[in-house]
Scaffold this active site. Structure first.
Site, PDB file in Angstrom:
ATOM      1  CD  GLU A  41      27.400  25.265  44.872  1.00 55.65           C
ATOM      2  OE1 GLU A  41      26.985  26.375  45.230  1.00 55.65           O
ATOM      3  OE2 GLU A  41      28.163  25.121  43.899  1.00 55.65           O
TER       4      GLU A  41
ATOM      5  CD1 TRP B 236      30.739  39.125  32.572  1.00 50.26           C
ATOM      6  CD2 TRP B 236      30.787  40.874  33.970  1.00 50.26           C
ATOM      7  NE1 TRP B 236      29.650  39.028  33.419  1.00 50.26           N
ATOM      8  CE2 TRP B 236      29.658  40.080  34.277  1.00 50.26           C
ATOM      9  CE3 TRP B 236      31.020  42.019  34.709  1.00 50.26           C
ATOM     10  CZ2 TRP B 236      28.778  40.408  35.295  1.00 50.26           C
ATOM     11  CZ3 TRP B 236      30.141  42.340  35.735  1.00 50.26           C
ATOM     12  CH2 TRP B 236      29.035  41.535  36.013  1.00 50.26           C
TER      13      TRP B 236
ATOM     14  CG  ASN C 117      39.708  43.293  35.374  1.00 45.53           C
ATOM     15  OD1 ASN C 117      38.498  43.436  35.505  1.00 45.53           O
ATOM     16  ND2 ASN C 117      40.367  42.246  35.837  1.00 45.53           N
TER      17      ASN C 117
END
Ligand code: M6R
Length: 620
Positions: free
Chosen positions: A486, A78, A102
């Protein structure tokens, strides 16, 4: 954020690496790569590419030798530093090693300058490559991998989990981490490491989390770890309670849909161990009667969906226990020098993964200030869980889809139970009233969520006008406004429709100017005490041409004589009117999740892996 996998053993490494990467793809999926040890003149073969696993699999066809190695590391990325392209993909290979990473190296600019001066030209734009070359140079000095790793760590600022293979030790994987998880497991046919448990379950259910300031050394026949002084560090294993089947799609087209459907069970699993004699029961010192009586206020600290669960927690605790609660976005909290009250406040940290960098940093900030901390976390043994004073686990099982669904519901359920416990101790509710709520929470709520799941087709039928729009407003009042935040996040993250959640009464103070003929508005109305007010807002936006979909209960639809058109009726919670807690929130949340899911499906979006996102945000 990114996914790391490593394998060394009796079997060929590549299938293990690819399968591990497939399991980890939810952690990042813009580029992917592997390094496999082959021995011989060119001991390490690295193959990497922009894109997803299928692109890597294609590219590997032109490197058949990769299938031979029995040791390897892999990475699914990512992007943080540099575009998602081939050169920035991991592993990064230098003169002496190949490395996956990472996290974020914060002083990479300084390291790059130093490397440039030493005549090393980096091939990528990543912070990782700078760390790889730093390690390479230190290794060239000492030829001692452990020493070189610790000396590298001394120079790095930021977070990392590294897995490294050195060219002259092609049958060994070295690993080290700071603020980014790494887990190791020894199976019957070899040893493996990964950034998350599901990728290791094919090797073993006994997994060990690598401590910080430790180097793990994985060989074919075992794993050992050492600290800076060269002493062995024990790696206690935890038995993972869930199995590979639970971490797989189990026949569903998407993890998100599977996880939405798992909510009734997840709610029951999370609630039942916390109930004794019909009352909330937490075996935690911070929640014993004396300690609760000293609590003057609470603070919910989290990010994204977990922060939205905090909003529900605030509403319930303030309403039922009459204790003030602040909700804090973790990334803001840590930098605004918050006024904390170590003697009278309890900080609650909410996180599905337990690895969210901002939440972890906020937790450390609160602890450093001496405030008692309680974590509500789903992933057992994760960093937030380990570092908080106390932890309550939500027992939702693995959540793989980037869009959080069941974790939200179980966080809301645990916070409801917490609110009831506080209300009971503070004398704000009688035992009888608390018992009635607990009964309803444990029985009626999962049943109502099950009934909502059965409405999936009806919800899908309401979706076409939403799927065609580019902007949508969610409106509601009271707890409905919290749920709208949400619902709106869920919709935007997976369907890429811009949406805003607005407390219905606030619209007329500015945002209503955006409403015009055909603007879609979703009005959530489950709170009877505020329904007349929400109805007024619905009329106001309708009068300006809005196309309104109302999500409400049958009782409110009757009471307000709503026509059936464009109304979604939520399953009823029996005796809801007699309960002080707004349990319609649970079926409402589930309906909004299904709505987002079907909208994204209708738009042909990548539901489990939305663009630009990753499951666990372990970078700041
Ligand atoms: O693992 P956490 O609960 O700490 O994650 C926090 C957020 O990153 C997460 O809830 C995010 O907002 C989800 N993608 C929302 O679906």
């Amino acid at each position: 954020m990114c996914g790391i996998i490593g394998y060394v053993g009796e079997e060929h490494a590549l299938p293990h690496l690819l399968e591990g990467l497939r399991t980890l793809e939810y952690r990042g999926y813009d580029s992917v790569g592997v390094t496999v040890s082959l021995g011989g003149e060119e001991p390490l073969l690295t193959v990497k590419t922009k894109g997803k696993l299928r692109e890597l699999t294609e590219k590997l066809k032109t490197h058949p030798a990769a299938a031979d190695g029995r040791c390897g590391i892999g990475h699914t990325r990512w992007a943080t530093h540099g575009a998602p392209d081939d050169k920035n993909a991991h592993p990064h290979t230098t003169r002496h090693l190949s490395l996956v990473h990472n996290g974020i190296i914060e002083n990479d600019a300084e390291l790059r300058a130093e490397l440039r001066e030493a005549g090393i030209s980096l091939l990528s734009d990543t912070d990782t490559e700078a760390a790889a070359w730093l390690l390479d140079r230190l290794y060239a000095d000492s030829r001692d991998p452990v020493d070189a790793l610790f000396r590298t760590a001394e120079r790095l600022r930021g977070s990392y989990a590294f897995a490294v293979i050195f060219k002259d030790r092609p049958e060994v994987i070295y690993a080290m981490r700071r603020d980014s998880p790494l887990i190791v497991a020894r199976g019957a046919q070899g040893c493996a490491l990964a950034s998350d448990v599901p990728a290791l379950l094919r090797h073993s259910r006994a997994c060990a989390r690598l401590p910080e300031d430790t180097v793990a050394i994985l060989r074919r026949d075992g794993i050992h770890a050492v600290n800076r002084r060269g002493f062995a560090v024990s790696l206690p294993t935890e038995e993972v309670a869930w199995d590979t089947e639970q971490a797989q799609k189990g026949g569903y087209a998407h993890f998100m849909r599977k996880e939405i459907d798992e909510q009734p069970d997840a709610l029951r699993r999370t609630l039942s161990p916390r109930i004794r004699d019909g009352l909330p029961h937490f075996s935690l010192p911070s929640l014993d009667t004396d300690r609760i009586r000293r609590v003057r206020s609470l603070r919910m600290i989290a990010c994204g969906t977990a922060m939205h669960a905090g909003l529900v927690g605030k509403r319930l605790i303030e309403q039922l226990a009459r204790l003030p609660v602040q909700v804090e976005i973790a990334s803001e909290f840590r930098y605004r020098d918050p006024l904390l009250d170590p003697a009278g406040e309890l900080c609650v940290f909410l996180s599905q993964s337990g690895e969210t960098a901002d939440t972890l940093a906020a937790l450390r900030h609160a602890r450093a200030a001496g405030v008692p901390t309680l974590a509500i976390v789903n992933v057992v043994g994760s960093s937030v869980a380990r570092e908080a004073d106390e932890v309550l686990y939500t027992l939702a099982g693995p959540e793989i889809a980037v869009a959080s669904t069941k974790a939200y519901s179980v966080q809301c359920a645990l916070l409801t139970l917490l609110a009831l416990r506080l209300a009971l101790v503070n004398g704000r509710m009688t035992e009888e009233a608390v018992r009635a709520c607990v009964r309803s929470l444990c029985e009626d709520v999962p049943a109502a969520v099950t009934a909502t799941l059965a409405m999936s087709d009806r919800i899908a039928a309401l979706v076409p006008p939403l799927a065609a729009c580019e902007h949508l407003y969610f409106i509601g009042r009271g707890i409905d406004a919290d749920l709208c935040t949400e619902g709106s996040l869920k919709l935007k993250e997976i369907s890429y429709i811009h949406s805003e959640a607005y407390p219905a009464g606030e619209l007329k103070h500015g945002t209503i100017s955006l409403i015009e003929e055909g603007t879609p508005v979703l009005a959530l109305m489950t709170d009877p005490s505020l329904s007349a007010k929400t109805l007024t807002a619905i009329r106001e936006v309708r009068a300006r041409g809005a196309h309104v979909l109302t999500v409400t209960t049958a009782a409110l639809a009757d009471a307000l004589s709503l026509s059936a058109e464009n109304v979604l009726l939520l399953p009823a919670i029996p005796s809801a009117a007699a309960l002080p807690a707004p349990f319609a929130l649970f079926p409402a949340a589930c309906a909004l999740q299904l709505l987002a899911y079907h909208t994204a499906l209708a738009r042909g979006c990548h539901i489990d892996q939305p663009r630009n996102l990753a499951k666990s945000v372990t970078v700041e």
